[in-house]
Design an enzyme around this catalytic site. Structure first.
Site, PDB file in Angstrom:
ATOM      1  N   PHE A  10       0.786  -1.067   0.009  1.00 58.87           N
ATOM      2  CA  PHE A  10       0.004  -0.285   0.006  1.00 58.87           C
ATOM      3  C   PHE A  10       0.850   1.158   0.127  1.00 58.87           C
ATOM      4  O   PHE A  10       1.655   1.500   0.829  1.00 58.87           O
ATOM      5  CB  PHE A  10      -1.074   0.027   1.230  1.00 58.87           C
ATOM      6  CG  PHE A  10      -1.931   0.979   1.392  1.00 58.87           C
ATOM      7  CD1 PHE A  10      -3.247   0.873   0.781  1.00 58.87           C
ATOM      8  CD2 PHE A  10      -1.648   2.204   2.236  1.00 58.87           C
ATOM      9  CE1 PHE A  10      -4.182   1.774   0.848  1.00 58.87           C
ATOM     10  CE2 PHE A  10      -2.663   3.179   2.309  1.00 58.87           C
ATOM     11  CZ  PHE A  10      -3.869   3.122   1.534  1.00 58.87           C
ATOM     12  N   GLY A  11       0.969   2.056  -1.080  1.00 56.20           N
ATOM     13  CA  GLY A  11       1.710   3.048  -1.151  1.00 56.20           C
ATOM     14  C   GLY A  11       1.347   4.388  -1.156  1.00 56.20           C
ATOM     15  O   GLY A  11       0.730   4.960  -1.971  1.00 56.20           O
ATOM     16  N   THR A  13       2.346   6.715   2.141  1.00 52.43           N
ATOM     17  CA  THR A  13       3.475   7.532   2.814  1.00 52.43           C
ATOM     18  C   THR A  13       4.677   7.840   1.945  1.00 52.43           C
ATOM     19  O   THR A  13       4.903   7.005   1.256  1.00 52.43           O
ATOM     20  CB  THR A  13       3.838   6.864   4.061  1.00 52.43           C
ATOM     21  OG1 THR A  13       2.780   6.604   4.657  1.00 52.43           O
ATOM     22  CG2 THR A  13       4.822   7.593   4.926  1.00 52.43           C
ATOM     23  N   SER A  19       1.949  12.133   8.184  1.00 55.15           N
ATOM     24  CA  SER A  19       0.663  12.462   8.829  1.00 55.15           C
ATOM     25  C   SER A  19      -0.121  13.384   7.967  1.00 55.15           C
ATOM     26  O   SER A  19      -1.362  13.565   7.986  1.00 55.15           O
ATOM     27  CB  SER A  19       0.889  13.340  10.112  1.00 55.15           C
ATOM     28  OG  SER A  19       1.386  12.486  10.984  1.00 55.15           O
ATOM     29  N   TRP A  43       8.479   3.855   3.749  1.00 56.64           N
ATOM     30  CA  TRP A  43       7.943   3.119   4.875  1.00 56.64           C
ATOM     31  C   TRP A  43       6.978   2.124   4.475  1.00 56.64           C
ATOM     32  O   TRP A  43       5.925   1.996   5.090  1.00 56.64           O
ATOM     33  CB  TRP A  43       7.541   4.112   6.012  1.00 56.64           C
ATOM     34  CG  TRP A  43       8.713   4.743   6.648  1.00 56.64           C
ATOM     35  CD1 TRP A  43       8.839   6.196   6.442  1.00 56.64           C
ATOM     36  CD2 TRP A  43      10.014   4.484   7.148  1.00 56.64           C
ATOM     37  NE1 TRP A  43      10.055   6.745   7.018  1.00 56.64           N
ATOM     38  CE2 TRP A  43      10.706   5.665   7.387  1.00 56.64           C
ATOM     39  CE3 TRP A  43      10.439   3.307   7.443  1.00 56.64           C
ATOM     40  CZ2 TRP A  43      12.137   5.606   7.935  1.00 56.64           C
ATOM     41  CZ3 TRP A  43      11.694   3.191   8.024  1.00 56.64           C
ATOM     42  CH2 TRP A  43      12.494   4.204   8.418  1.00 56.64           C
ATOM     43  N   THR A  45       5.403  -1.308   3.911  1.00 54.12           N
ATOM     44  CA  THR A  45       5.502  -2.700   4.173  1.00 54.12           C
ATOM     45  C   THR A  45       5.432  -3.615   3.002  1.00 54.12           C
ATOM     46  O   THR A  45       4.543  -3.323   2.254  1.00 54.12           O
ATOM     47  CB  THR A  45       4.584  -3.020   5.178  1.00 54.12           C
ATOM     48  OG1 THR A  45       4.643  -2.458   6.409  1.00 54.12           O
ATOM     49  CG2 THR A  45       4.467  -4.600   5.493  1.00 54.12           C
ATOM     50  N   LEU A 123      -6.849   2.805   5.905  1.00 55.50           N
ATOM     51  CA  LEU A 123      -6.388   3.064   7.311  1.00 55.50           C
ATOM     52  C   LEU A 123      -7.127   2.812   8.554  1.00 55.50           C
ATOM     53  O   LEU A 123      -6.697   2.300   9.367  1.00 55.50           O
ATOM     54  CB  LEU A 123      -5.663   4.492   7.381  1.00 55.50           C
ATOM     55  CG  LEU A 123      -4.599   4.778   6.284  1.00 55.50           C
ATOM     56  CD1 LEU A 123      -3.956   6.209   6.360  1.00 55.50           C
ATOM     57  CD2 LEU A 123      -3.288   3.993   6.212  1.00 55.50           C
ATOM     58  N   ARG A 127      -6.218   0.560  11.517  1.00 58.60           N
ATOM     59  CA  ARG A 127      -6.352   0.980  13.019  1.00 58.60           C
ATOM     60  C   ARG A 127      -7.212   0.230  13.704  1.00 58.60           C
ATOM     61  O   ARG A 127      -6.886  -0.034  14.976  1.00 58.60           O
ATOM     62  CB  ARG A 127      -6.438   2.485  13.141  1.00 58.60           C
ATOM     63  CG  ARG A 127      -5.645   3.549  12.277  1.00 58.60           C
ATOM     64  CD  ARG A 127      -6.368   4.876  11.982  1.00 58.60           C
ATOM     65  NE  ARG A 127      -5.409   5.835  11.434  1.00 58.60           N
ATOM     66  CZ  ARG A 127      -5.869   6.691  10.845  1.00 58.60           C
ATOM     67  NH1 ARG A 127      -7.243   7.417  10.563  1.00 58.60           N
ATOM     68  NH2 ARG A 127      -4.799   7.522  10.258  1.00 58.60           N
ATOM     69  N   GLU A 247       0.040   4.030  11.073  1.00 57.72           N
ATOM     70  CA  GLU A 247      -1.494   4.331  10.966  1.00 57.72           C
ATOM     71  C   GLU A 247      -1.959   5.338  11.824  1.00 57.72           C
ATOM     72  O   GLU A 247      -3.206   5.325  12.245  1.00 57.72           O
ATOM     73  CB  GLU A 247      -2.021   2.873  11.632  1.00 57.72           C
ATOM     74  CG  GLU A 247      -1.666   1.558  10.854  1.00 57.72           C
ATOM     75  CD  GLU A 247      -1.718   1.559   9.488  1.00 57.72           C
ATOM     76  OE1 GLU A 247      -2.373   2.505   8.584  1.00 57.72           O
ATOM     77  OE2 GLU A 247      -1.117   0.573   8.519  1.00 57.72           O
TER      78      GLU A 247
END
Length: 268
Positions: A10-11, A13, A19, A43, A45, A123, A127, A247
């Site tokens: 999931f791209g 950030t 934020s 960052w 994953t 997101l 969360r 997240e």
């Protein structure tokens, strides 16, 4: 991906925009019938081992123009460098997604996800999972510590027999129980279809914060043994340091709750 035959990532950030995803610099521009993407995600994953990514890019001048693209990671112009030397979440493969004039067909765009509502809804699901995962980490720390203090003798009796030990155990059990009840209630709200984003923020903020405090306190009761991999507590504490931030940072969740309480957005 559903059958486990392909790995996804999931791209969203970027190096300078975590934020504040609305400020992303990754751009998608039209070129005939295709889209051409340029930018860098950070960052992410699984990016170094994934087969496909959902990459979010701005197609215009505002956050309303942000769109998602399904991107096979063997497409020319893509590289996914691994991020090395992590001290937390070391079992997770983390990397970048670097896009250099990556050409995609029009069909690569997600047709119904326009603006930030698409990625932010994803997101929110992540969360919600953290609300429960943090409780699991805290529970293992506490169960491990309870067993340890029964076996560890100091000054002629078990460590469990001392008042300071018991007050620590009591306080941790109290916070763990409250976190479990909060997770359960949020699960009931989700099942009923009535859960709100700020309620998920409340659960993520509280449960990660308390789980990290429990892991650190458990480490004190294990003494020097607590810093070894013979016991899981410092591993959980190290990982929860990342969970405190990913997240949505704790501060962002505080502001989301604050906005729900006051009606004022304090992000800017």
């Amino acid at each position: 991906m559903v059958t486990g035959e392909a790995i996804g990532c999931f791209g969203l950030t970027e190096p300078d925009f975590g934020s504040n995803p609305a400020g992303m610099r990754t751009r998608a521009r039209r070129d005939g019938e295709d889209w051409v993407l340029n930018g860098t995600k950070m960052w992410i994953t699984n990016s170094p081992v994934a087969d496909v990514a959902v990459v979010w890019a701005n197609t215009g001048e505002s956050s309303r123009d942000i769109r998602g693209f399904v991107v096979p990671l063997d497409t020319p112009g893509i590289s996914c460098p691994v991020i090395h030397r992590k001290l937390s979440l070391r079992a997770s493969v983390t990397g970048e997604i670097v896009l250099d004039d990556v050409r995609l067909p029009d069909s690569a765009m997600l047709p119904e996800a326009a603006g930030l509502s698409g990625p932010l809804s994803c997101l929110n699901e992540a969360r919600f999972g953290i609300v429960f995962g943090a409780v699991g980490a805290a529970r293992e720390c506490l169960e491990t510590t309870l067993a340890y203090v029964e076996d560890r003798e100091i000054f002629g009796k078990p460590l469990a027999g001392y008042q300071i030990t018991q007050t620590k155990l009591a306080d941790m059990t109290l916070e763990l129980g409250k976190a479990m009840l909060l997770a359960l209630q949020l699960g009931r709200l989700k099942d009923a279809g009535t859960i709100r984003p700020e309620q998920v923020s409340l659960g993520k903020l509280n449960n990660v914060r308390e789980a990290l405090a429990i892991a650190r306190e458990c480490r004190t009761l294990l003494g020097a043994n607590g810093i070894t991999l013979e016991y899981p507590v410092l591993r959980h504490a190290n990982n929860l340091e990342s969970v405190l931030t990913y997240e949505g940072t704790s501060e962002v969740h505080q502001l989301m709750i604050g906005q729900a309480l006051t009606g004022h957005a304090a992000y800017r």
